[in-house]
Write a protein that holds these residues in place. Structure first.
Motif, mmCIF file in Angstrom:
data_model
loop_
_atom_site.group_PDB
_atom_site.id
_atom_site.type_symbol
_atom_site.label_atom_id
_atom_site.label_comp_id
_atom_site.label_asym_id
_atom_site.label_seq_id
_atom_site.Cartn_x
_atom_site.Cartn_y
_atom_site.Cartn_z
ATOM 1 N N GLN A 77 0.937 -1.347 0.264
ATOM 2 C CA GLN A 77 0.155 -0.034 0.113
ATOM 3 C C GLN A 77 0.825 1.001 0.104
ATOM 4 N N GLN B 7 2.144 1.836 -3.227
ATOM 5 C CA GLN B 7 0.757 2.633 -4.606
ATOM 6 C C GLN B 7 0.803 3.205 -5.411
ATOM 7 N N GLN C 163 1.896 4.233 -8.876
ATOM 8 C CA GLN C 163 0.987 5.358 -9.542
ATOM 9 C C GLN C 163 1.986 6.461 -10.573
ATOM 10 N N GLN D 45 3.036 -6.758 -8.468
ATOM 11 C CA GLN D 45 2.268 -5.473 -8.102
ATOM 12 C C GLN D 45 2.519 -4.574 -9.530
ATOM 13 N N LEU E 281 -0.577 -3.128 -11.895
ATOM 14 C CA LEU E 281 -1.008 -1.780 -12.437
ATOM 15 C C LEU E 281 -0.490 -1.298 -13.967
#
Length: 284
Positions: free
Chosen positions: A213, A216, A220, A254, A258
């Motif tokens: 988290q 993230q 992005q 991960q 994304l």
């Protein structure tokens, strides 16, 4: 292959049982790694120069399209000026050429003591390297390289010679508590992120946090950047690190997820193509 995703190492025993199948022998880890990710930082060459026989053995284990990106040995980069080490660096490159089509960009990680006052020394080294037509990228760590006018001078030199600039992003591990179940030992420098492209390829080193988290919002930003760079036709090598190495492959995965969720045109991750069916153990 315009986008290659990887980690910093391959022979990490803590990955056996999850990233690698249980009881995987050490001699097969590079082969297994190359079946899951598309590139690796050759951090091992930072500490010792492998023999030609070792290079040939590595090459035999690599899957088609896999890229190995060697780090220039610290014996050449961490003893003051670079110019005296030119001949040794070119000899190192000759050894690395044994990887053939699996040889990716070589990268130089300069120590914090290598400051902008040494720009002419860096230029002399890179000009000698340019004659080899082998791709190379440079990572600087002295804080002044990120300030004006030194940042501009460095970027101009790299652009002129077609040399990549290593983009280090350590924000995740400095933006959150440095404790995660156990104390998180962060060895990477805390430096500004300046996503400058100086060559036809980019070399990104993302220092992730064990807590996904936390990664993230930073991931992005890189998703958007990767999308933009791929549309411009540039090749991207993206390496995901973690101070607790156990988490590096999952964090890389991960990022791949994304990218796909945002419709960035990246190739499928080989790891995701592997059959994850439960292993049926024999009863007898």
């Amino acid at each position: 292959m315009k986008f290659l995703l990887g980690c910093a190492v391959w022979a990490y025993k803590g990955w056996i049982g999850e990233f690698y199948p249980p009881k995987s022998p050490a001699g097969e880890l590079l082969h297994l790694y190359s079946q899951r990710l598309r590139t690796v930082e050759g951090n091992t060459t930072f500490y010792a120069i492998p023999s030609s026989e070792t290079i040939a053995q590595w090459k035999s284990q690599m899957s088609p399209g896999f890229q190995f990106c060697p780090k220039l040995p610290r014996s050449l980069t961490h003893n003051g000026l670079l110019k005296p080490s030119i001949s040794e660096a070119l000899a190192f490159l000759q050894t690395m050429r044994g990887l053939g089509e699996h040889l990716g960009p070589v990268f130089i990680q300069l120590p914090p003591s290598y400051e902008p006052a040494f720009l002419e020394d860096l230029a002399a080294f890179l000009e000698a390297w340019q004659k080899t037509e082998a791709a190379i990228a440079v990572e600087v760590r002295h804080p002044d390289w990120f300030e004006s006018p030194h940042a501009s001078h460095l970027n101009e030199l790299l652009i002129q010679l077609g040399v990549g600039r290593v983009l280090l992003d350590s924000r995740p591990v400095y933006s959150h508590s440095t404790h995660y179940k156990t104390p998180l030992e962060v060895r990477k420098p805390k430096l500004p992120v300046q996503p400058v492209v100086t060559a036809e390829f980019s070399f990104v080193r993302f220092i992730s946090h064990p807590d996904q988290q936390v990664n993230q919002p930073f991931f992005q930003e890189w998703v958007n950047w990767v999308d933009q760079e791929l549309k411009l036709g540039r090749q991207i090598y993206f390496f995901v690190h973690c101070p607790i190495e156990d988490y590096s492959p999952a964090n890389a995965r991960q990022f791949q997820q994304l990218l796909e969720e945002n419709n960035v045109p990246v190739p499928p991750l080989p790891w995701n193509q592997i059959d994850h069916s439960p292993i049926q153990l024999s009863l007898f």
